[in-house]
Design a protein around this motif. Sequence first.
Motif, PDB file in Angstrom:
ATOM      1  N   ILE A  84      -1.340   4.415   6.731  1.00 47.43           N
ATOM      2  CA  ILE A  84      -0.311   5.008   7.586  1.00 47.43           C
ATOM      3  C   ILE A  84      -1.056   5.276   8.889  1.00 47.43           C
ATOM      4  O   ILE A  84      -1.733   6.296   9.051  1.00 47.43           O
ATOM      5  CB  ILE A  84       0.235   6.309   6.952  1.00 47.43           C
ATOM      6  CG1 ILE A  84       0.947   5.987   5.632  1.00 47.43           C
ATOM      7  CG2 ILE A  84       1.163   7.040   7.931  1.00 47.43           C
ATOM      8  CD1 ILE A  84       1.314   7.206   4.807  1.00 47.43           C
TER       9      ILE A  84
ATOM     10  N   GLY B 141       7.091  -2.520  -3.123  1.00 49.32           N
ATOM     11  CA  GLY B 141       6.613  -1.179  -3.419  1.00 49.32           C
ATOM     12  C   GLY B 141       7.245  -0.589  -4.665  1.00 49.32           C
ATOM     13  O   GLY B 141       6.598  -0.408  -5.689  1.00 49.32           O
TER      14      GLY B 141
ATOM     15  N   PHE C 237       3.261   1.839  11.381  1.00 48.31           N
ATOM     16  CA  PHE C 237       3.747   3.063  12.029  1.00 48.31           C
ATOM     17  C   PHE C 237       2.967   3.522  13.270  1.00 48.31           C
ATOM     18  O   PHE C 237       3.162   4.641  13.742  1.00 48.31           O
ATOM     19  CB  PHE C 237       3.853   4.222  11.011  1.00 48.31           C
ATOM     20  CG  PHE C 237       4.506   3.828   9.703  1.00 48.31           C
ATOM     21  CD1 PHE C 237       5.758   3.209   9.711  1.00 48.31           C
ATOM     22  CD2 PHE C 237       3.895   4.043   8.474  1.00 48.31           C
ATOM     23  CE1 PHE C 237       6.376   2.837   8.521  1.00 48.31           C
ATOM     24  CE2 PHE C 237       4.501   3.670   7.280  1.00 48.31           C
ATOM     25  CZ  PHE C 237       5.736   3.056   7.307  1.00 48.31           C
TER      26      PHE C 237
ATOM     27  N   GLY D 155      12.985   2.748  -2.953  1.00 50.50           N
ATOM     28  CA  GLY D 155      14.034   2.044  -2.230  1.00 50.50           C
ATOM     29  C   GLY D 155      15.217   1.711  -3.120  1.00 50.50           C
ATOM     30  O   GLY D 155      15.198   1.936  -4.336  1.00 50.50           O
TER      31      GLY D 155
ATOM     32  N   PRO E 255       0.863  -1.188   0.000  1.00 50.52           N
ATOM     33  CA  PRO E 255       0.000   0.000   0.000  1.00 50.52           C
ATOM     34  C   PRO E 255       0.890   1.226   0.000  1.00 50.52           C
ATOM     35  O   PRO E 255       1.749   1.372   0.867  1.00 50.52           O
ATOM     36  CB  PRO E 255      -0.756  -0.130   1.334  1.00 50.52           C
ATOM     37  CG  PRO E 255       0.133  -0.939   2.214  1.00 50.52           C
ATOM     38  CD  PRO E 255       0.941  -1.837   1.322  1.00 50.52           C
ATOM     39  N   MET E 256       0.717   2.105  -0.978  1.00 51.06           N
ATOM     40  CA  MET E 256       1.610   3.261  -1.092  1.00 51.06           C
ATOM     41  C   MET E 256       0.788   4.520  -1.309  1.00 51.06           C
ATOM     42  O   MET E 256       0.217   4.718  -2.392  1.00 51.06           O
ATOM     43  CB  MET E 256       2.584   3.060  -2.263  1.00 51.06           C
ATOM     44  CG  MET E 256       3.503   1.853  -2.085  1.00 51.06           C
ATOM     45  SD  MET E 256       4.670   1.698  -3.438  1.00 51.06           S
ATOM     46  CE  MET E 256       3.643   1.046  -4.754  1.00 51.06           C
TER      47      MET E 256
ATOM     48  N   VAL F  31      13.011  -6.158  -2.554  1.00 53.13           N
ATOM     49  CA  VAL F  31      12.625  -7.208  -3.506  1.00 53.13           C
ATOM     50  C   VAL F  31      11.974  -6.553  -4.727  1.00 53.13           C
ATOM     51  O   VAL F  31      10.975  -5.847  -4.592  1.00 53.13           O
ATOM     52  CB  VAL F  31      11.635  -8.212  -2.878  1.00 53.13           C
ATOM     53  CG1 VAL F  31      11.283  -9.311  -3.883  1.00 53.13           C
ATOM     54  CG2 VAL F  31      12.210  -8.815  -1.603  1.00 53.13           C
TER      55      VAL F  31
ATOM     56  N   SER G 157      15.998  -0.968  -4.190  1.00 51.08           N
ATOM     57  CA  SER G 157      15.607  -1.944  -5.210  1.00 51.08           C
ATOM     58  C   SER G 157      15.358  -1.271  -6.558  1.00 51.08           C
ATOM     59  O   SER G 157      15.256  -1.952  -7.583  1.00 51.08           O
ATOM     60  CB  SER G 157      14.357  -2.713  -4.767  1.00 51.08           C
ATOM     61  OG  SER G 157      13.261  -1.830  -4.609  1.00 51.08           O
TER      62      SER G 157
ATOM     63  N   ALA H 121       9.437  -7.183   3.232  1.00 49.98           N
ATOM     64  CA  ALA H 121       9.224  -5.864   2.625  1.00 49.98           C
ATOM     65  C   ALA H 121      10.549  -5.117   2.587  1.00 49.98           C
ATOM     66  O   ALA H 121      11.181  -4.910   3.616  1.00 49.98           O
ATOM     67  CB  ALA H 121       8.205  -5.076   3.437  1.00 49.98           C
TER      68      ALA H 121
ATOM     69  N   SER I   3       0.599   6.549  -4.585  1.00 46.74           N
ATOM     70  CA  SER I   3       1.127   5.735  -5.679  1.00 46.74           C
ATOM     71  C   SER I   3       0.220   4.554  -6.040  1.00 46.74           C
ATOM     72  O   SER I   3       0.015   4.265  -7.222  1.00 46.74           O
ATOM     73  CB  SER I   3       2.527   5.229  -5.314  1.00 46.74           C
ATOM     74  OG  SER I   3       3.118   4.626  -6.417  1.00 46.74           O
TER      75      SER I   3
ATOM     76  N   GLN J 225       9.717  -5.178   7.494  1.00 49.88           N
ATOM     77  CA  GLN J 225      10.203  -4.129   6.596  1.00 49.88           C
ATOM     78  C   GLN J 225      11.635  -3.715   6.949  1.00 49.88           C
ATOM     79  O   GLN J 225      11.901  -3.172   8.017  1.00 49.88           O
ATOM     80  CB  GLN J 225       9.266  -2.912   6.704  1.00 49.88           C
ATOM     81  CG  GLN J 225       9.550  -1.824   5.688  1.00 49.88           C
ATOM     82  CD  GLN J 225       8.790  -0.545   5.997  1.00 49.88           C
ATOM     83  OE1 GLN J 225       8.572  -0.216   7.160  1.00 49.88           O
ATOM     84  NE2 GLN J 225       8.418   0.179   4.965  1.00 49.88           N
TER      85      GLN J 225
ATOM     86  N   VAL K  47       5.740   0.991  -8.212  1.00 49.40           N
ATOM     87  CA  VAL K  47       5.634   2.427  -8.533  1.00 49.40           C
ATOM     88  C   VAL K  47       5.879   2.594 -10.030  1.00 49.40           C
ATOM     89  O   VAL K  47       5.176   3.324 -10.723  1.00 49.40           O
ATOM     90  CB  VAL K  47       6.646   3.274  -7.726  1.00 49.40           C
ATOM     91  CG1 VAL K  47       6.582   4.744  -8.164  1.00 49.40           C
ATOM     92  CG2 VAL K  47       6.401   3.166  -6.231  1.00 49.40           C
TER      93      VAL K  47
HETATM   94  C1  FMN Z   1       6.091   5.532  -3.087  1.00 49.76           C
HETATM   95  C2  FMN Z   1       5.952   4.744  -1.816  1.00 49.76           C
HETATM   96  C3  FMN Z   1       4.907   5.033  -0.943  1.00 49.76           C
HETATM   97  C4  FMN Z   1       4.754   4.263   0.219  1.00 49.76           C
HETATM   98  N1  FMN Z   1       3.667   4.506   1.035  1.00 49.76           N
HETATM   99  C5  FMN Z   1       3.415   3.684   2.074  1.00 49.76           C
HETATM  100  C6  FMN Z   1       2.181   3.799   2.813  1.00 49.76           C
HETATM  101  O1  FMN Z   1       1.337   4.649   2.502  1.00 49.76           O
HETATM  102  N2  FMN Z   1       1.971   2.935   3.835  1.00 49.76           N
HETATM  103  C7  FMN Z   1       2.885   1.965   4.160  1.00 49.76           C
HETATM  104  O2  FMN Z   1       2.623   1.197   5.086  1.00 49.76           O
HETATM  105  N3  FMN Z   1       4.053   1.826   3.482  1.00 49.76           N
HETATM  106  C8  FMN Z   1       4.320   2.655   2.437  1.00 49.76           C
HETATM  107  N4  FMN Z   1       5.468   2.472   1.711  1.00 49.76           N
HETATM  108  C9  FMN Z   1       6.420   1.405   2.076  1.00 49.76           C
HETATM  109  C10 FMN Z   1       5.964   0.064   1.467  1.00 49.76           C
HETATM  110  O3  FMN Z   1       4.858  -0.433   2.197  1.00 49.76           O
HETATM  111  C11 FMN Z   1       7.041  -1.034   1.457  1.00 49.76           C
HETATM  112  O4  FMN Z   1       7.492  -1.294   2.741  1.00 49.76           O
HETATM  113  C12 FMN Z   1       8.260  -0.748   0.586  1.00 49.76           C
HETATM  114  O5  FMN Z   1       7.911  -0.169  -0.631  1.00 49.76           O
HETATM  115  C13 FMN Z   1       9.037  -2.057   0.352  1.00 49.76           C
HETATM  116  O6  FMN Z   1      10.307  -1.823  -0.175  1.00 49.76           O
HETATM  117  P1  FMN Z   1      10.616  -1.722  -1.761  1.00 49.76           P
HETATM  118  O7  FMN Z   1      10.198  -0.335  -2.124  1.00 49.76           O
HETATM  119  O8  FMN Z   1      12.066  -1.976  -1.863  1.00 49.76           O
HETATM  120  O9  FMN Z   1       9.779  -2.760  -2.447  1.00 49.76           O
HETATM  121  C14 FMN Z   1       5.665   3.240   0.540  1.00 49.76           C
HETATM  122  C15 FMN Z   1       6.717   2.961  -0.355  1.00 49.76           C
HETATM  123  C16 FMN Z   1       6.863   3.694  -1.517  1.00 49.76           C
HETATM  124  C17 FMN Z   1       7.993   3.355  -2.467  1.00 49.76           C
END
Ligand code: FMN
Length: 323
Positions: free
Chosen positions: A72, A194, A97, A287, A20-21, A174, A289, A171, A24, A138, A198
């Motif tokens: 969040i 994530g 969080f 990240g 969940p982002m 990857v 990645s 998380a 995004s 994470q 994106v």
């Molecule tokens: C653009 C973006 C927005 C994100 N927003 C959230 C969010 O709203 N809530 C959340 O729990 N994690 C959020 N995350 C973290 C992701 O849940 C996840 O832990 C992370 O993307 C995993 O790592 P990776 O980007 O290497 O795949 C976000 C990550 C990205 C890249």
Amino acid sequence: MLRTPICDLFRVEHPIISAPMAGSSGGELAAAVSAAGGLGMIGGSGPGPEWLREQIELVRRRTDRPFGVGFITSAPDTDQLMETALELRVPVIAHAFADPSPYIRAAADLDILTIVQVQSVELAREAANAGAAAIAAQGIEAGGHTGYTSGTLPLVPAVVDEVGDIPVVAAGGVADGRGLAAVLMLGAAGAWMGTRFVASEESISDPYAKEQIISHGADDFLLTRVYDIVNDAPFPEHVGERILRNRFTAAWHGREDEVSLRKAELARELAASLEAGDTSVRRVLAGNSAGMVRDILPAGEIVRRIVEDAEAILRSRPGELLG
Ligand SMILES: Cc1cc2nc3c(=O)[nH]c(=O)nc-3n(C[C@H](O)[C@H](O)[C@H](O)COP(=O)(O)O)c2cc1C
């Protein structure tokens, strides 16, 4: 075919969850991932309950497969957003969080499964005690907000050892079949990704962010609190934000005390630069990645390629390694 406990738990074909982002992952992305056999998650925080309702309805128009919404949880409007997710009986809800306990109970009363995203073994233990159905461990390399404590490689097995039968997904870091195969070997029941998503056609990230991700490497991202301080972002102390290095982080990362003292002035300067179209201070959440992400693809194609590659690796490598 790859099968793990999360396939049964969430009734999905593949052990892949799109994270969940906020800003995004809207309904289009979640629907595309779920339709391809993963678990697609809407980033539910940000625009508000009406937007969230529209995104949930959009997923249901596109697919009848399971999907989820992630929050969040430290943001002030979480109660209101949770009401929408519960009313619409979203099959899976994720929290990160903040203490998820009250939300897990409310969801369980409606047979809704909760995933809790954690940044440490201690938080994993608390999530397990609170009744999480699954835990996303994470690591510090994750894109967006994440912890400062541990990388995904040591965190995943430590959390697996801590929480017993509760499935753990990895998380952070990857983005391809190699990563999925690796975290399955660590004992994870899947990957929560994530950054890779994106850079999908369906993500609602702006085209600039997608382009930056596919054109930068693993060294170009850092974990910082400078934007959070300036923006008064609702995150706990143990969490920072992994973003692309830029002119603002070059000037202020490492000078957080000064940023705190001058935050009103810096907020005005940032707003003026962004208003004037200055991309050198624009915040791109992703990240390390990103170093593996070289193209913007349809999300379903991403799911298919990752599963296919992970399967191929898991079939061929043992023979090669063990002789
Ligand atoms: C653009 C973006 C927005 C994100 N927003 C959230 C969010 O709203 N809530 C959340 O729990 N994690 C959020 N995350 C973290 C992701 O849940 C996840 O832990 C992370 O993307 C995993 O790592 P990776 O980007 O290497 O795949 C976000 C990550 C990205 C890249």
